[in-house]
Design a protein around this motif. Structure first.
Motif, PDB file in Angstrom:
ATOM      1  N   GLU A  82      -2.607   3.783  -3.072  1.00 35.28           N
ATOM      2  CA  GLU A  82      -1.355   3.829  -2.312  1.00 35.28           C
ATOM      3  C   GLU A  82      -1.700   4.637  -1.067  1.00 35.28           C
ATOM      4  O   GLU A  82      -1.801   5.850  -1.133  1.00 35.28           O
ATOM      5  CB  GLU A  82      -0.267   4.489  -3.140  1.00 35.28           C
ATOM      6  N   LYS A  83      -1.884   3.947   0.064  1.00 36.81           N
ATOM      7  CA  LYS A  83      -2.479   4.580   1.240  1.00 36.81           C
ATOM      8  C   LYS A  83      -1.526   5.466   2.029  1.00 36.81           C
ATOM      9  O   LYS A  83      -1.969   6.174   2.926  1.00 36.81           O
ATOM     10  CB  LYS A  83      -3.118   3.532   2.141  1.00 36.81           C
ATOM     11  N   GLY A  84      -0.251   5.478   1.705  1.00 29.41           N
ATOM     12  CA  GLY A  84       0.666   6.384   2.377  1.00 29.41           C
ATOM     13  C   GLY A  84       0.635   6.241   3.877  1.00 29.41           C
ATOM     14  O   GLY A  84       0.897   5.183   4.431  1.00 29.41           O
ATOM     15  N   LYS A  85       0.274   7.310   4.586  1.00 25.59           N
ATOM     16  CA  LYS A  85       0.270   7.326   6.051  1.00 25.59           C
ATOM     17  C   LYS A  85      -1.063   6.890   6.655  1.00 25.59           C
ATOM     18  O   LYS A  85      -1.230   6.956   7.871  1.00 25.59           O
ATOM     19  CB  LYS A  85       0.610   8.735   6.545  1.00 25.59           C
ATOM     20  N   GLN A  88      -5.223   2.156   7.389  1.00 22.20           N
ATOM     21  CA  GLN A  88      -5.891   1.053   6.702  1.00 22.20           C
ATOM     22  C   GLN A  88      -6.508   1.575   5.411  1.00 22.20           C
ATOM     23  O   GLN A  88      -6.554   2.777   5.184  1.00 22.20           O
ATOM     24  CB  GLN A  88      -6.972   0.452   7.588  1.00 22.20           C
ATOM     25  N   PHE A  89      -7.005   0.663   4.597  1.00 17.56           N
ATOM     26  CA  PHE A  89      -7.681   1.062   3.364  1.00 17.56           C
ATOM     27  C   PHE A  89      -9.080   1.564   3.707  1.00 17.56           C
ATOM     28  O   PHE A  89      -9.899   0.809   4.214  1.00 17.56           O
ATOM     29  CB  PHE A  89      -7.757  -0.106   2.379  1.00 17.56           C
ATOM     30  N   ALA A 114      -9.594  -7.796  -0.521  1.00 18.40           N
ATOM     31  CA  ALA A 114      -8.507  -8.318   0.311  1.00 18.40           C
ATOM     32  C   ALA A 114      -7.136  -7.831  -0.151  1.00 18.40           C
ATOM     33  O   ALA A 114      -6.195  -7.760   0.646  1.00 18.40           O
ATOM     34  CB  ALA A 114      -8.544  -9.841   0.310  1.00 18.40           C
ATOM     35  N   ASN A 115      -6.994  -7.501  -1.429  1.00 16.46           N
ATOM     36  CA  ASN A 115      -5.717  -7.027  -1.968  1.00 16.46           C
ATOM     37  C   ASN A 115      -5.592  -5.511  -1.952  1.00 16.46           C
ATOM     38  O   ASN A 115      -4.627  -4.971  -2.494  1.00 16.46           O
ATOM     39  CB  ASN A 115      -5.538  -7.537  -3.395  1.00 16.46           C
ATOM     40  N   GLY A 116      -6.558  -4.807  -1.380  1.00 12.98           N
ATOM     41  CA  GLY A 116      -6.485  -3.349  -1.338  1.00 12.98           C
ATOM     42  C   GLY A 116      -6.892  -2.691  -2.630  1.00 12.98           C
ATOM     43  O   GLY A 116      -6.503  -1.558  -2.896  1.00 12.98           O
TER      44      GLY A 116
END
Length: 163
Positions: A82-85, A88-89, A114-116
């Motif tokens: 969950e990348k929050g702020k 990008q990943f 591709a789906n993080g």
């Protein structure tokens, strides 16, 4: 009809007791020299200072609202970030440290699909207590958690706010 002392039972019994302790001591010493204990740090002061840096990276993950879910099967560990702020990943450094068996530790660099999701192929299933740490590749933030495997449910890794 007295037998000489070396043909009687009791002297040999009394000699065998301390003799068995000597043999057991040599066996114990040989075990300790072959299986070195690696849980004690040589420079504990430096390690203690490093803990404070780890806390700042955990707090940074909280500021960025970053967390991760870990699910593990027999042959794969999968992280959902969950990348929050974060824009990008990012590329992640992921470390699995076994509590007592350092030769089973896993350290790898992983990119998102591709789906993080981040996938790690496992050589053998994770069993027992592990310390899992996820670091940004640039070292700016970190997530961690102690986990007992196998775990049927996904486990959430946090920054400092979990405590």
């Amino acid at each position: 009809m007295n037998k000489p002392w070396y043909k009687q039972f009791w002297p040999w019994f009394l000699i065998a007791l301390p003799g068995s302790v000597v043999v057991a001591s040599f066996f114990t010493v040989s075990l300790l020299t072959e299986n070195k204990v690696s849980l004690v740090s040589e420079d504990y002061y430096k390690d203690g200072k490093g803990i404070n840096q780890d806390f700042s990276r955990l707090r940074k993950a909280d500021e960025l609202s970053v967390s991760a879910m870990l699910s593990a099967s027999d042959d794969t560990a999968m992280f959902t970030l969950e990348k929050g702020k974060l824009p990008q990943f990012p590329t992640l450094n992921i470390t699995f440290q076994h509590r007592t068996l350092p030769d089973k530790d896993i350290e790898t660099v992983v990119n998102a699909d591709a789906n993080g999701r981040y996938r790690i192929a496992l050589v053998e299933p994770l069993q027992g207590p592990w310390y899992v740490e996820v670091n940004a590749f640039d070292g700016s933030w970190a997530l961690n958690r102690k986990i007992n495997f196998p775990s049927s449910d996904p486990v959430k890794l946090y920054g400092k706010s979990k405590e």
